[in-house]
Design a protein around this motif. Structure first.
Motif, short mmCIF file in Angstrom:
data_model
loop_
_atom_site.label_atom_id
_atom_site.label_comp_id
_atom_site.label_asym_id
_atom_site.label_seq_id
_atom_site.Cartn_x
_atom_site.Cartn_y
_atom_site.Cartn_z
N UNK A 93 0.83 -1.21 0.00
CA UNK A 93 0.00 0.00 0.00
C UNK A 93 0.86 1.26 0.00
N UNK A 94 1.88 1.30 0.86
CA UNK A 94 2.73 2.48 0.96
C UNK A 94 3.50 2.72 -0.34
N UNK A 95 4.00 1.66 -0.95
CA UNK A 95 4.74 1.82 -2.20
C UNK A 95 3.81 2.30 -3.31
N UNK A 96 2.61 1.73 -3.38
CA UNK A 96 1.65 2.16 -4.40
C UNK A 96 1.29 3.63 -4.23
N UNK A 97 1.13 4.05 -2.98
CA UNK A 97 0.80 5.47 -2.71
C UNK A 97 1.94 6.40 -3.11
N UNK A 98 3.14 5.84 -3.23
CA UNK A 98 4.30 6.63 -3.67
C UNK A 98 4.49 6.55 -5.19
N UNK A 99 3.58 5.89 -5.88
CA UNK A 99 3.67 5.80 -7.33
C UNK A 99 4.49 4.64 -7.86
N UNK A 100 4.89 3.71 -7.00
CA UNK A 100 5.65 2.54 -7.45
C UNK A 100 4.68 1.56 -8.12
N UNK A 101 5.02 1.10 -9.32
CA UNK A 101 4.16 0.17 -10.04
C UNK A 101 4.68 -1.26 -9.97
N UNK A 102 5.98 -1.41 -9.75
CA UNK A 102 6.56 -2.74 -9.57
C UNK A 102 7.65 -2.66 -8.52
N UNK A 103 7.66 -3.62 -7.60
CA UNK A 103 8.67 -3.62 -6.54
C UNK A 103 9.10 -5.05 -6.23
N UNK A 104 10.36 -5.18 -5.86
CA UNK A 104 10.87 -6.42 -5.30
C UNK A 104 11.33 -6.11 -3.88
N UNK A 105 10.68 -6.74 -2.92
CA UNK A 105 10.93 -6.45 -1.51
C UNK A 105 11.54 -7.68 -0.86
N UNK A 106 12.61 -7.47 -0.12
CA UNK A 106 13.36 -8.60 0.44
C UNK A 106 13.21 -8.69 1.95
N UNK A 107 13.36 -9.90 2.44
CA UNK A 107 13.31 -10.15 3.89
C UNK A 107 13.98 -11.50 4.13
N UNK A 108 14.42 -11.71 5.37
CA UNK A 108 15.12 -12.95 5.74
C UNK A 108 14.19 -13.83 6.57
N UNK A 109 13.64 -14.89 5.99
CA UNK A 109 12.71 -15.75 6.75
C UNK A 109 13.30 -16.26 8.06
N UNK A 110 14.62 -16.50 8.08
CA UNK A 110 15.22 -17.08 9.28
C UNK A 110 15.16 -16.14 10.49
N UNK A 111 14.93 -14.83 10.26
CA UNK A 111 14.84 -13.89 11.36
C UNK A 111 13.48 -13.91 12.05
N UNK A 122 6.16 -18.61 7.12
CA UNK A 122 6.66 -17.23 7.03
C UNK A 122 6.57 -16.74 5.59
N UNK A 123 7.08 -17.56 4.67
CA UNK A 123 7.05 -17.18 3.25
C UNK A 123 5.61 -17.01 2.77
N UNK A 124 4.75 -17.93 3.13
CA UNK A 124 3.36 -17.87 2.66
C UNK A 124 2.63 -16.66 3.22
N UNK A 125 2.92 -16.29 4.47
CA UNK A 125 2.26 -15.12 5.06
C UNK A 125 2.66 -13.84 4.32
N UNK A 126 3.95 -13.69 4.02
CA UNK A 126 4.42 -12.51 3.32
C UNK A 126 3.84 -12.47 1.90
N UNK A 127 3.84 -13.60 1.22
CA UNK A 127 3.29 -13.64 -0.13
C UNK A 127 1.80 -13.29 -0.12
N UNK A 128 1.09 -13.74 0.90
CA UNK A 128 -0.33 -13.40 1.01
C UNK A 128 -0.52 -11.89 1.15
N UNK A 129 0.28 -11.26 2.01
CA UNK A 129 0.18 -9.82 2.20
C UNK A 129 0.50 -9.05 0.93
N UNK A 130 1.56 -9.46 0.24
CA UNK A 130 1.92 -8.79 -1.02
C UNK A 130 0.82 -8.95 -2.07
N UNK A 131 0.27 -10.16 -2.16
CA UNK A 131 -0.75 -10.41 -3.18
C UNK A 131 -2.01 -9.59 -2.92
#
Length: 363
Positions: A93-111, A122-131
Motif C-alpha cells: 500500500x505504501x509503495x503504491x501510494x508513492x507511485x511505485x508500479x513494480x517492486x521487489x521487496x526482500x526479507x530474511x525468513x530465518x529472522x 513465514x514465506x506464505x504469510x508474506x506472499x499473502x500480504x503482497x498479493x
C-alpha cells in the motif's frame, strides 16, 4: 516541456523499486500496535511519533551498531503470520501510494522463527500480504528471500526461493555484514540456484570494497549487485577522462545492475553527501544504475524522495528519472514479456505525460 521535476510530480511517476527491506519499512504506528498485540516489551517508546523520531536518530548516528539495533525492534514484532501478512500488505500500500508500479521487496525468513514459525509459513504469510496489497492498490510486488551471510542456512533459503518461485518469490539474496563473511561462503547455494535457473542478487560493495563485488560476480554469478557503490574504487576519475579498471569495465560491459540506495549510503558512510555520491559519475559513465530506498523507516525516505534528492544534487530532469526507472524494470526478476509490457505500456507513457505537463497537476 521538460521542467525540473518536483517531489509532488515525481510521486505521480510510475516507478520501479528493486532494493527495499520489508523489516526496514514498517510504519511506526504499526510497530507500536504489533508490540501491544504480541507482548513485545522492548520498544524505546510506545508513542508512534516519538518512535519514528527515535528510528531516525539511531539511524543517523553514524554508528553501525546503533543502526543495526533498530532492526531488533522491527524483527521483534514480526514473529507471527498475522504480523508478517499485515506488514507485507502495508508495504504494498505504501509503495503504491508513492507511485511505485513494480517492486521487489526482500526479507530474511530465518529472522522470524524466534517463536517457532516454520519457514514455509513465514514465506506464505508474506506472499499473502503482497498479493492482497497488490490487488487492492494496483501494484505488483515480488518477494526476494534473503539468507544472512553470517549464518549457515543459505542452502535452505535458496531451496525456499525455488519452491515458491511460481507463487510470488522472484529471487534470492544474501545480506548482513560483508567484512569477514564473503559471498563465497555460500557458494553451494548460488551453484544450486544457477542449476535451477533461478535469479539472485547479492549485497556487495556497500560496507566492503572491490573483493566483495568481484566474488559476488565472478565466483557466485550474481545477476545484480545490492548497492555495489564501491565499484567507484576501480575508477580513476583524477584526470580529464575517467579510467575504468578491469572489474569496473566488466560490470559496465556486462550491464550488471547496481541497486543503489543514496540516503542509506550516507548513513553507513559510503558517501559524504548526495552530491558526492558515486551515482552521479556512474550514471554519466553509463553503468546500469537503479535508484532504491533500502530501508524506508530507518532512512526516513521513499523512492520519490530519493529521486528528488538526485534532482536537487545533479540537476536531473524527467529523462534521467525515466532512464533510472527503465534500468530498474529491465533488471527486474520478472519475465521478459512482462517487463516489456510495463516499460512500453506504463512507464514510458507515464513519464511522457509528466514531461509534457511538467510539475502542473494533471487533469
Amino acid at each position: 516541456m521538460d521542467e525540473r521535476p518536483t517531489l509532488d510530480a515525481i510521486r505521480r511517476a510510475p516507478k520501479v523499486l528493486l532494493h527495499d527491506h520489508l523489516d526496514g519499512g514498517l510504519r511506526p504506528a504499526t510497530i507500536v500496535d504489533l508490540a501491544d498485540r504480541s507482548g513485545y516489551r522492548d520498544l524505546p517508546t510506545g508513542d508512534p511519533a516519538k518512535l519514528g523520531a527515535w528510528f531516525a536518530e539511531m539511524s543517523n548516528s553514524g554508528s553501525l551498531e546503533r543502526y543495526l539495533e533498530t532492526f531488533s525492534h522491527t524483527v521483534g514484532v514480526l514473529q507471527n503470520t498475522e504480523a508478517l501478512a499485515r506488514v507485507a500488505y502495508e508495504c504494498a500500500e505504501d509503495l503504491a501510494n508513492d507511485g511505485v508500479v513494480y517492486a521487489e521487496v526482500r526479507y530474511a525468513p530465518e529472522l522470524h522463527t524466534r517463536d517457532g514459525l516454520p519457514l514455509e509459513e513465514i514465506v506464505e504469510a508474506v506472499l499473502d500480504g503482497f498479493a492482497r496489497g497488490g490487488r487492492d492498490h494496483g501494484i505488483r510486488v515480488g518477494a526476494l528471500v534473503t539468507a544472512m551471510r553470517h549464518q549457515a542456512r543459505s542452502m535452505e533459503i535458496a531451496e525456499l526461493a525455488v519452491r515458491y518461485r511460481d507463487q510470488g518469490v522472484v529471487g534470492f539474496d544474501i545480506a548482513g555484514a560483508e567484512a569477514g563473511y564473503p559471498p563465497t561462503r555460500h557458494l553451494d547455494a548460488f551453484e544450486y540456484l544457477q542449476r535451477e535457473n533461478a535469479h539472485f542478487t547479492i549485497h556487495a560493495g556497500e560496507g566492503f570494497g572491490l573483493p566483495s563485488i568481484w566474488q559476488a560476480i565472478q565466483w557466485c554469478g550474481a545477476d545484480r549487485l545490492g548497492h555495489g557503490v564501491r565499484i567507484i574504487d576501480d575508477i580513476d576519475a583524477s584526470g580529464d577522462a575517467p579510467v575504468l579498471g578491469r572489474l569496473a569495465a566488466y560490470v559496465r560491459d556486462k550491464r550488471i545492475p547496481l541497486e543503489m540506495c543514496p540516503t542509506s549510503n550516507l548513513q553507513t558512510g559510503a558517501a559524504a553527501s548526495i552530491a558526492e555520491h558515486p551515482i552521479g559519475l556512474l550514471r554519466d559513465l553509463g553503468f546500469r544504475v537503479t535508484v532504491n530506498t533500502d530501508n524506508r523507516l530507518m532512512s526516513g525516505t521513499s523512492l520519490s524522495e530519493e529521486m528528488a534528492r538526485l534532482v536537487e544534487a545533479f540537476g536531473y530532469g524527467w529523462d534521467d528519472l525515466q532512464w533510472f526507472t527503465v534500468n530498474a524494470m529491465k533488471s527486474a526478476f520478472l519475465g521478459f514479456t512482462e517487463r516489456l509490457e510495463l516499460i512500453n505500456g506504463v512507464i514510458k507513457p507515464g513519464f511522457a505525460q509528466l514531461k509534457w505537463h511538467g510539475s502542473r497537476p494533471l487533469a
